[in-house]
Design a protein around this motif. Sequence first.
Motif, PDB file in Angstrom:
ATOM      1  N   VAL A  42       1.031  -1.014   0.124  1.00  0.00           N
ATOM      2  CA  VAL A  42      -0.531  -0.645   0.468  1.00  0.00           C
ATOM      3  C   VAL A  42       0.883   1.005   0.254  1.00  0.00           C
ATOM      4  N   ASP A  43       0.510   2.195  -1.028  1.00  0.00           N
ATOM      5  CA  ASP A  43       1.580   3.262  -1.247  1.00  0.00           C
ATOM      6  C   ASP A  43       0.099   4.997  -0.763  1.00  0.00           C
ATOM      7  N   VAL A  44       0.335   5.556  -0.102  1.00  0.00           N
ATOM      8  CA  VAL A  44       0.484   6.578   0.483  1.00  0.00           C
ATOM      9  C   VAL A  44       1.454   7.495  -0.285  1.00  0.00           C
ATOM     10  N   SER A  45       1.122   8.611  -1.277  1.00  0.00           N
ATOM     11  CA  SER A  45       1.906   9.169  -2.352  1.00  0.00           C
ATOM     12  C   SER A  45       1.111  10.213  -2.040  1.00  0.00           C
ATOM     13  N   VAL A  57      -3.896  13.604  -2.912  1.00  0.00           N
ATOM     14  CA  VAL A  57      -3.395  12.796  -2.163  1.00  0.00           C
ATOM     15  C   VAL A  57      -3.807  11.181  -3.160  1.00  0.00           C
ATOM     16  N   VAL A  58      -3.519  10.742  -2.955  1.00  0.00           N
ATOM     17  CA  VAL A  58      -3.144   8.986  -4.023  1.00  0.00           C
ATOM     18  C   VAL A  58      -2.687   8.193  -3.331  1.00  0.00           C
ATOM     19  N   VAL A  59      -3.952   7.345  -2.583  1.00  0.00           N
ATOM     20  CA  VAL A  59      -3.360   5.677  -1.920  1.00  0.00           C
ATOM     21  C   VAL A  59      -3.672   4.989  -2.654  1.00  0.00           C
ATOM     22  N   SER A  60      -2.136   3.687  -3.188  1.00  0.00           N
ATOM     23  CA  SER A  60      -2.119   2.625  -4.655  1.00  0.00           C
ATOM     24  C   SER A  60      -2.239   1.593  -3.490  1.00  0.00           C
ATOM     25  N   ASP A  61      -2.583   0.072  -4.532  1.00  0.00           N
ATOM     26  CA  ASP A  61      -2.475  -1.138  -3.994  1.00  0.00           C
ATOM     27  C   ASP A  61      -2.350  -1.665  -4.509  1.00  0.00           C
ATOM     28  N   ASN A  62      -1.880  -3.457  -4.449  1.00  0.00           N
ATOM     29  CA  ASN A  62      -2.435  -4.511  -5.322  1.00  0.00           C
ATOM     30  C   ASN A  62      -3.061  -5.392  -5.068  1.00  0.00           C
ATOM     31  N   GLY A  63      -4.154  -5.561  -3.467  1.00  0.00           N
ATOM     32  CA  GLY A  63      -5.112  -6.098  -3.590  1.00  0.00           C
ATOM     33  C   GLY A  63      -6.192  -6.321  -4.668  1.00  0.00           C
ATOM     34  N   LEU A 110      -9.866  14.516   2.131  1.00  0.00           N
ATOM     35  CA  LEU A 110      -8.400  14.607   0.807  1.00  0.00           C
ATOM     36  C   LEU A 110      -8.486  15.720  -0.847  1.00  0.00           C
ATOM     37  N   GLY A 111      -9.684  15.850  -0.251  1.00  0.00           N
ATOM     38  CA  GLY A 111     -10.042  16.105  -1.717  1.00  0.00           C
ATOM     39  C   GLY A 111     -11.334  17.030  -1.893  1.00  0.00           C
ATOM     40  N   ASP A 112     -12.352  17.597  -2.818  1.00  0.00           N
ATOM     41  CA  ASP A 112     -13.609  17.808  -3.777  1.00  0.00           C
ATOM     42  C   ASP A 112     -13.802  17.307  -4.786  1.00  0.00           C
ATOM     43  N   HIS A 113     -12.521  15.829  -5.269  1.00  0.00           N
ATOM     44  CA  HIS A 113     -13.058  15.339  -6.573  1.00  0.00           C
ATOM     45  C   HIS A 113     -12.106  13.888  -5.791  1.00  0.00           C
ATOM     46  N   THR A 114     -12.771  13.010  -6.192  1.00  0.00           N
ATOM     47  CA  THR A 114     -12.803  11.684  -5.943  1.00  0.00           C
ATOM     48  C   THR A 114     -12.496  11.094  -6.853  1.00  0.00           C
ATOM     49  N   LEU A 115     -11.390   9.778  -7.408  1.00  0.00           N
ATOM     50  CA  LEU A 115     -11.643   8.951  -8.446  1.00  0.00           C
ATOM     51  C   LEU A 115     -11.173   8.046  -7.760  1.00  0.00           C
ATOM     52  N   TRP A 116     -11.676   6.275  -7.962  1.00  0.00           N
ATOM     53  CA  TRP A 116     -11.465   5.515  -7.587  1.00  0.00           C
ATOM     54  C   TRP A 116     -11.119   4.095  -8.750  1.00  0.00           C
ATOM     55  N   ALA A 155      -5.036  -6.877 -10.575  1.00  0.00           N
ATOM     56  CA  ALA A 155      -4.633  -6.962  -9.638  1.00  0.00           C
ATOM     57  C   ALA A 155      -4.478  -5.311  -8.761  1.00  0.00           C
ATOM     58  N   GLY A 156      -5.578  -4.621  -8.069  1.00  0.00           N
ATOM     59  CA  GLY A 156      -5.250  -3.646  -7.061  1.00  0.00           C
ATOM     60  C   GLY A 156      -5.694  -2.168  -7.752  1.00  0.00           C
ATOM     61  N   THR A 157      -5.683  -1.479  -6.692  1.00  0.00           N
ATOM     62  CA  THR A 157      -6.670  -0.458  -6.182  1.00  0.00           C
ATOM     63  C   THR A 157      -6.229   0.785  -6.489  1.00  0.00           C
ATOM     64  N   SER A 158      -6.650   2.233  -6.863  1.00  0.00           N
ATOM     65  CA  SER A 158      -5.819   4.028  -7.016  1.00  0.00           C
ATOM     66  C   SER A 158      -7.097   4.343  -6.446  1.00  0.00           C
ATOM     67  N   VAL A 159      -6.607   5.333  -4.873  1.00  0.00           N
ATOM     68  CA  VAL A 159      -7.687   6.299  -4.950  1.00  0.00           C
ATOM     69  C   VAL A 159      -7.405   7.606  -4.835  1.00  0.00           C
TER      70      VAL A 159
END
Length: 292
Positions: A42-45, A57-63, A110-116, A155-159
Amino acid sequence: MADHVLLEAGDDLVRQLSHERETVKAVLELVWNALDADATKVDVSIERSVMGAVEKVVVSDNGDGITPEKARTAFRQVGNSDKREGGTTPRLGRPLHGKAGRGRLRAFALGDHTLWASTARAADGRLMRTTIESEVRRRTTWRIDSRPEAETAGAGTSVESWGKQSRHLDRLLEPKAATQITAALAPYLLTWTDVRVTYDGQLIDPLTQIEDEEQSEELSFEHDGESHLFRVRLIHWRTGSERTIALCDAASAPVETIDASAEHSDFAYTAYVVWEPMPRHRNEVPMTTMCT
């Protein structure tokens, strides 16, 4: 073709969960979401503007990712999450932590806009790429779009969260932010040693921060005429001024935290109060009873 899903929750509740002062807690919620999806990385950049302010703020993972089917149900309601009662993850058998599906709403802190953006294997066996978007002006409406993904994709997710102008975001850049995240994740990372979490380029490694550790025998408290067993795990930190009581589930994952800084102490610590039913009693009397 994209779907638009209406969140079944009052706007006042959504506003409360996306409170802009809770920036570090919002990051932690997204990290826990990743761990609940069996992520091992899990990486928080944190992206900065030319003036050094937090821009994204971006939170990405390999889940395991979010399937199209899951996206259309998980983003439709808040509360009654299948993770509220605990349990384990389906693939690796790690303890679930999620807080009734609230992490996706805290992203608005963390932001007014969010993208998963998530890649996962759908019910029909195909690998699918699903995006979920919303913005604070219409935070109870989510645009969900899915398309087939190449089989070579992992597979994985970034927010991603961006577009907020707030001084509260600067707290993410303070040294205390990494300290709080370390304290919250310490028991989990000490147990599941294959998991790596990085925050703003820094590896979260509790072993390098622990001065000493103590664990109590089983203790008990009375509530509603019944005796309940719990234990306390106390970690003394090498640096910082953290003095908190973390109310935890059976896996020592914090459900809530209590600020204990008013108590005079010459060392930094986190006291993890571990009680299996803790997630079912959030904001209830037993929590305060155990600490008195």
